[in-house]
Design a protein around this motif. Structure first.
Motif, short mmCIF file in Angstrom:
data_model
loop_
_atom_site.label_atom_id
_atom_site.label_comp_id
_atom_site.label_asym_id
_atom_site.label_seq_id
_atom_site.Cartn_x
_atom_site.Cartn_y
_atom_site.Cartn_z
N UNK A 1 0.78 -1.20 -0.07
CA UNK A 1 0.05 0.11 -0.07
C UNK A 1 0.84 1.33 -0.04
N UNK A 2 0.55 1.91 -0.77
CA UNK A 2 1.30 3.37 -1.13
C UNK A 2 0.31 4.47 -1.13
N UNK A 3 0.02 5.37 -0.21
CA UNK A 3 -0.92 6.44 -0.23
C UNK A 3 -0.61 7.56 -1.25
N UNK A 4 -0.34 7.12 -2.57
CA UNK A 4 -0.13 8.10 -3.63
C UNK A 4 -0.98 9.41 -3.59
N UNK A 5 -0.39 10.32 -3.92
CA UNK A 5 -1.12 11.63 -4.06
C UNK A 5 -2.12 11.52 -4.92
N UNK A 6 -1.90 11.03 -6.05
CA UNK A 6 -2.95 10.73 -7.19
C UNK A 6 -2.88 9.55 -7.69
N UNK A 7 -3.44 8.62 -7.29
CA UNK A 7 -3.69 7.35 -7.95
C UNK A 7 -4.47 7.52 -9.29
N UNK A 8 -4.03 6.93 -10.36
CA UNK A 8 -4.88 7.03 -11.70
C UNK A 8 -4.77 5.77 -12.46
N UNK A 9 -5.62 5.92 -13.67
CA UNK A 9 -5.45 4.87 -14.80
C UNK A 9 -5.89 3.53 -14.31
N UNK A 10 -6.66 3.46 -13.26
CA UNK A 10 -7.19 2.04 -12.74
C UNK A 10 -5.98 1.47 -11.89
N UNK A 11 -5.68 -0.02 -12.30
CA UNK A 11 -4.64 -0.77 -11.58
C UNK A 11 -3.20 -0.34 -11.91
N UNK A 12 -3.26 0.74 -12.81
CA UNK A 12 -1.79 1.07 -13.28
C UNK A 12 -1.15 1.80 -12.15
N UNK A 13 -1.84 2.90 -11.61
CA UNK A 13 -1.22 3.46 -10.49
C UNK A 13 -2.09 3.39 -9.17
N UNK A 14 -2.48 2.16 -8.79
CA UNK A 14 -3.24 2.07 -7.61
C UNK A 14 -2.43 2.40 -6.46
N UNK A 15 -3.44 2.68 -5.21
CA UNK A 15 -2.86 2.78 -3.92
C UNK A 15 -2.49 1.29 -3.59
N UNK A 16 -3.44 0.35 -3.38
CA UNK A 16 -3.05 -0.89 -3.17
C UNK A 16 -2.98 -1.62 -4.30
N UNK A 17 -1.73 -2.22 -4.51
CA UNK A 17 -1.46 -3.02 -5.52
C UNK A 17 -0.23 -4.13 -5.37
N UNK A 18 -0.40 -5.17 -6.06
CA UNK A 18 0.38 -6.41 -5.81
C UNK A 18 1.87 -6.29 -6.43
N UNK A 19 2.76 -6.69 -5.63
CA UNK A 19 4.10 -6.51 -6.18
C UNK A 19 4.77 -7.78 -5.96
N UNK A 20 5.64 -8.24 -6.95
CA UNK A 20 6.50 -9.13 -6.47
C UNK A 20 7.76 -8.41 -6.31
N UNK A 21 8.26 -8.62 -5.01
CA UNK A 21 9.35 -8.03 -4.51
C UNK A 21 10.43 -9.24 -4.04
N UNK A 22 11.46 -9.05 -4.76
CA UNK A 22 12.73 -10.26 -4.42
C UNK A 22 13.67 -9.15 -3.67
N UNK A 23 14.63 -9.82 -2.79
CA UNK A 23 15.83 -9.51 -2.27
C UNK A 23 16.77 -10.24 -2.33
N UNK A 24 18.16 -9.84 -2.77
CA UNK A 24 19.34 -10.71 -2.70
C UNK A 24 20.21 -10.35 -1.30
#
Length: 569
Positions: free
Chosen positions: A139-162
Motif C-alpha cells: 500500500x502506498x498512499x499515492x497523491x494521485x492514484x490513476x489509470x485504474x490498476x496502473x497506479x493504484x494505492x493498493x497493488x500487488x508486487x513481486x518483490x525479491x531481495x538478494x
RNA sequence: CGGGGUGUGGCGCAGUUGGUAGCGCACCUGUUUUGGGAACAGGGGGUCGGAGGUUCGAGCCCUCUCACCCCGACCA
C-alpha cells in the motif's frame, strides 16, 4: 468453465472516470471494479489474467534460484525506525495505531522486514548467497492514484531481495535477476526496454527500470539514436560542454523594471531576450537548510539529480510560507545578495551578462555575472535532459530521443544501505562479522496486466497475448436452445479440457452476437464456433482473435483442433 | 496540499421559474427470434452522496460535510 455458471461482467459503456484505454477496457471486460480511489476488486476474468502473470513471475523467480516467502502486509514502526525510514517516507506511508497505541504501517515495500528476517535466520557466509521473494499486496498512499490498476494505492508486487557476501557477488545476483526479468516480460508478450534509472526512495547505488513502451506511460525514457544508451529522464546525465567564459565582456549590473513579469516567458518577451539569457533561481528546502539553485531559463530543474548530488534524503521546493519567512520575493527571485548556498547548473558556467530576478517586486537585474555579483557554492548537472540533447556517453555523438514508458519492473543494487542501518550481519570465513550486500527487485503484477492491455487492443477490445489470456479458447454454440450445436460444443469442451486446455464454454442464453462480442472484449485468443450453419456443412470453425483468420475443421476432427491449438500455444 | 469539476437505479445520462423523478443500456416475465451487442408486450429497481436550513412544498435555493474525477504541485 461453463460460462452459464460464471461471472462475465462485461459492460457496453466504460465508466466516465476511466481515461486510458487499459482502464476502460479492463472495466468493460469485467476484469476490475473500483471500490475506492486507487483500490480495486479483481473480478474472475481479471484474476485469471493476474494469476497468469503471477505464475510466469513465480516460475522465472524459482528458475533463477529465488525462494518464495510471505511477509506481512502490516508492519511495525520499530523496524522502520531502525532503518530511519519512518521519518523519511512521508505521507505515502499509511500509518496507524493498534489498540495498545503502538505504531504500525501498511508495507509500501519490504526491505526492512526482509532484512530483519534474513538477519535472524542466516548466520554464516555458508548460507549465502540467498534471494528471497514474495508476491504480496503493498500500500502506498499515492497523491494521485490513476489509470485504474496502473497506479493504484493498493497493488500487488513481486518483490525479491538478494543477500550476498560482497559487492562482486551482489552484482552476480543482480545480473541473474535482470535476466530473469527479461524472460518474464518476454513471456508476457510485452514490448519493453530496460533503462538506467534513479533508485528513488528505496535507495542504493545503481538501478534499471523495465519500461513497457506505450503512449500513456507516465515516465519519459530517453534513448540514444546512435548507441545503446537508454535511461529514465530523471537520471539522464547531461554532458558538461561549458567553455571558459570571457571575463572582459562584463557589463555593469543594472536593475530593470519588469512590472508583474513573474515567468520566464513574460520576462523574455518583455525584455526582448531569449529564455537562454535568463537564469531562474529556485529555493529549495533540503534536510537541514534552505538552498538556492540556478538553472537556465529554458531548462527544467531535476530534483532527482540535485537530491543525489547533495546526498540528502529530503529535498523539495520551499513552500510559500518558508519563502515569506526568508523575505524571498516570489516571481522575482535572484541570486544576488542572498545568504544561502547557491548551486548552479553547468549550463550557467558559459553565461555572461544574464538576467535574474532582483529579489524585489517588479524588478529584474541584467548584466548579472557569477563570481562578480554572487558566489556559486558548486556547479553540477542539475537540469533535466530533453529530446534532442546529446548522448551523455563519452565519445558518442548521437542525440537523445524520447518515448513514454510504463515502469513494470525495477531492479536495484542496494549495497549495505539497509544492512548497515539495521545492523544486519553474517559471520564471514575469517570469523568476522560483515554487513550483507543487498539488491532489491520489484515487479508490479497488476501493472503488467494493465500494460499488456494498453499495448494490445483494438476496436473490439483486448487482444491478450496468448500467455496472459483468461481462457485459451472459448467454444460458442450459436443456437440458444438446446440442440445439436450445444451437444457438439459440450463434446469438444470435454475433449479439449481433458487435453489440458483452458476452455470456456459459452452456454449462456444469449444471442451469438453477444457471445462473439464478449469473447473479443475479454480478449480470448480463439473461438470455436458451432451452429446450424457450420453443422450443415459438417464443420466447426476456429477463429483467431489476433489475426481474424477462420479455419474450418471437420465436425468430428477433435484431434485436428487440438493439434492446431497446440501449434498456436 | 492548491485550483477546477462532478455526485440522480448496476453503467451512461436528462431533469425548465422550486410543485409527487425520467430516458437509453443492463435486469426480470412472456411470446417471437437465433452467425456480429434481436423485436414486441409487460415488470422490478431511486433515502436524487450525507447532514442541517429556507419554504405550504426542495433533485433544483442556502450552509456545512463526504466521496469521486481532472489540472497543478519545479520556474520563484
Amino acid at each position: 468453465m461453463k460460462l452459464s455458471n460464471y461471472l462475465i461482467a462485461t459492460l457496453k459503456e466504460a465508466p466516465s472516470d476511466a481515461e486510458t484505454k487499459s482502464h476502460q477496457l479492463m472495466v468493460r471486460a469485467g476484469m476490475i471494479r473500483k471500490i475506492a480511489a486507487g483500490v480495486y476488486n479483481f473480478l474472475p476474468t481479471g484474476l485469471r489474467v493476474f494469476r497468469k502473470v503471477e505464475n510466469i513471475i513465480r516460475d522465472e523467480m524459482n528458475k533463477a534460484g529465488a525462494i518464495e516467502v510471505m511477509m506481512p502486509f502490516v508492519t511495525p514502526a520499530d523496524l522502520w525506525e531502525k532503518s530511519g525510514r519512518w521519518d523519511i517516507y512521508g505521507k505515502e506511508l499509511l500509518r496507524f495505531k493498534d489498540r495498545a497505541d503502538r505504531d504500525f504501517c501498511l508495507g509500501p515495500t519490504h526491505e526492512e522486514v526482509v532484512t530483519d528476517m534474513v538477519d535472524r535466520e542466516v548466520k554464516s557466509y555458508k548460507n549465502l548467497p540467498i534471494t528471497i521473494y514474495q508476491i504480496q499486496p503493498k500500500f502506498r498512499d499515492e497523491i494521485r492514484p490513476r489509470f485504474g490498476v496502473m497506479r493504484a494505492r493498493e497493488f500487488t508486487m513481486k518483490d525479491a531481495y538478494s543477500f550476498d557476501v560482497n559487492e562482486l557477488e551482489a552484482e552476480k545476483s543482480y545480473i541473474k535477476m535482470f535476466n530473469a526479468y527479461k524472460r518474464i516480460f518476454e513471456r508476457c508478450g510485452l514490448t519493453f526496454k530496460a533503462v538506467e534509472a534513479d533508485s528513488g526512495n528505496i535507495g542504493g547505488s545503481f538501478s534499471h527500470e523495465f519500461m513497457v513502451l506505450a503512449e500513456t506511460g507516465e515516465d519519459l525514457v530517453l534513448s540514444c539514436n546512435t548507441c545503446e544508451f537508454a535511461a529514465n529522464v530523471e537520471t539522464t546525465g547531461i554532458k558538461d560542454v561549458s567553455i571558459a567564459r570571457n571575463d572582459k565582456d562584463f557589463e555593469p549590473l543594472a536593475e530593470v523594471s519588469t512590472p508583474k513579469m513573474t515567468s520566464v516567458e513574460e520576462v523574455s518577451s518583455f525584455m526582448n531576450v531569449s529564455s537562454e539569457d535568463i537564469v531562474k533561481t529556485l529555493f529549495l528546502e533540503s534536510d537541514e537548510e534552505l538552498i538556492a539553485v540556478l538553472v537556465r531559463g529554458d531548462h527544467e530543474l531535476s530534483l532527482t539529480k540535485l537530491k543525489k548530488f547533495l546526498g540528502s534524503d529530503f529535498l523539495d521546493l520551499a513552500d510559500n510560507k518558508v519563502l515569506k519567512e526568508n523575505n524571498i520575493v516570489k516571481g522575482f527571485c535572484g541570486p544576488i545578495g542572498v545568504n544561502f548556498k547557491i548551486y548552479s547548473d553547468n549550463s550557467i558556467k558559459d553565461l555572461t551578462n544574464f538576467i535574474t530576478g532582483a529579489n524585489k517586486d517588479d524588478y529584474h537585474c541584467q548584466g548579472v555575472n557569477y563570481d562578480r555579483d554572487f558566489l556559486v557554492e558548486s556547479f553540477g548537472d542539475f537540469r533535466e535532459a530533453f529530446d534532442g540533447d546529446s548522448c551523455p556517453i563519452e565519445g558518442c555523438t548521437g542525440s537523445l530521443e524520447s518515448t513514454r514508458g510504463i515502469e513494470v519492473g525495477h531492479v536495484f543494487k542496494l549495497g549495505t544501505k539497509y544492512s548497515e542501518s539495521m545492523n544486519a550481519k553474517f559471520t564471514n570465513q575469517d570469523g568476522k562479522e560483515k554487513n550483507y550486500y543487498m539488491g532489491c527487485y520489484g515487479i508490479g503484477v497488476g501493472r503488467v496486466v494493465a500494460a499488456a492491455v494498453e499495448q494490445n487492443n483494438d476496436e473490439n477490445g483486448i487482444k491478450f497475448p496468448t500467455a496472459l489470456a483468461p481462457f485459451q479458447v472459448v467454444i460458442i454454440p450459436t443456437e440458444k436452445t438446446k440442440g445439436p450445436a450445444l451437444s457438439k460444443a459440450e463434446e469438444i469442451y470435454d475433449y479439449l479440457t481433458n487435453s489440458s486446455f483452458e476452455v470456456a464454454l459459452d452456454d449462456r442464453q444469449e444471442s451469438p452476437g453477444v457471445k462473439f462480442k464478449d469473447s473479443e472484449l475479454i480478449g480470448i485468443p480463439f473461438q470455436i464456433r458451432i451452429g446450424p450453419k457450420s453443422l450443415a456443412k459438417g464443420v466447426v470453425e476456429l477463429k483467431n482473435r489476433l489475426t481474424g483468420d477462420i479455419l474450418e475443421f471437420d465436425q468430428n476432427d477433435y484431434d485436428g483442433i487440438r493439434e492446431k491449438l497446440n501449434e498456436l500455444f
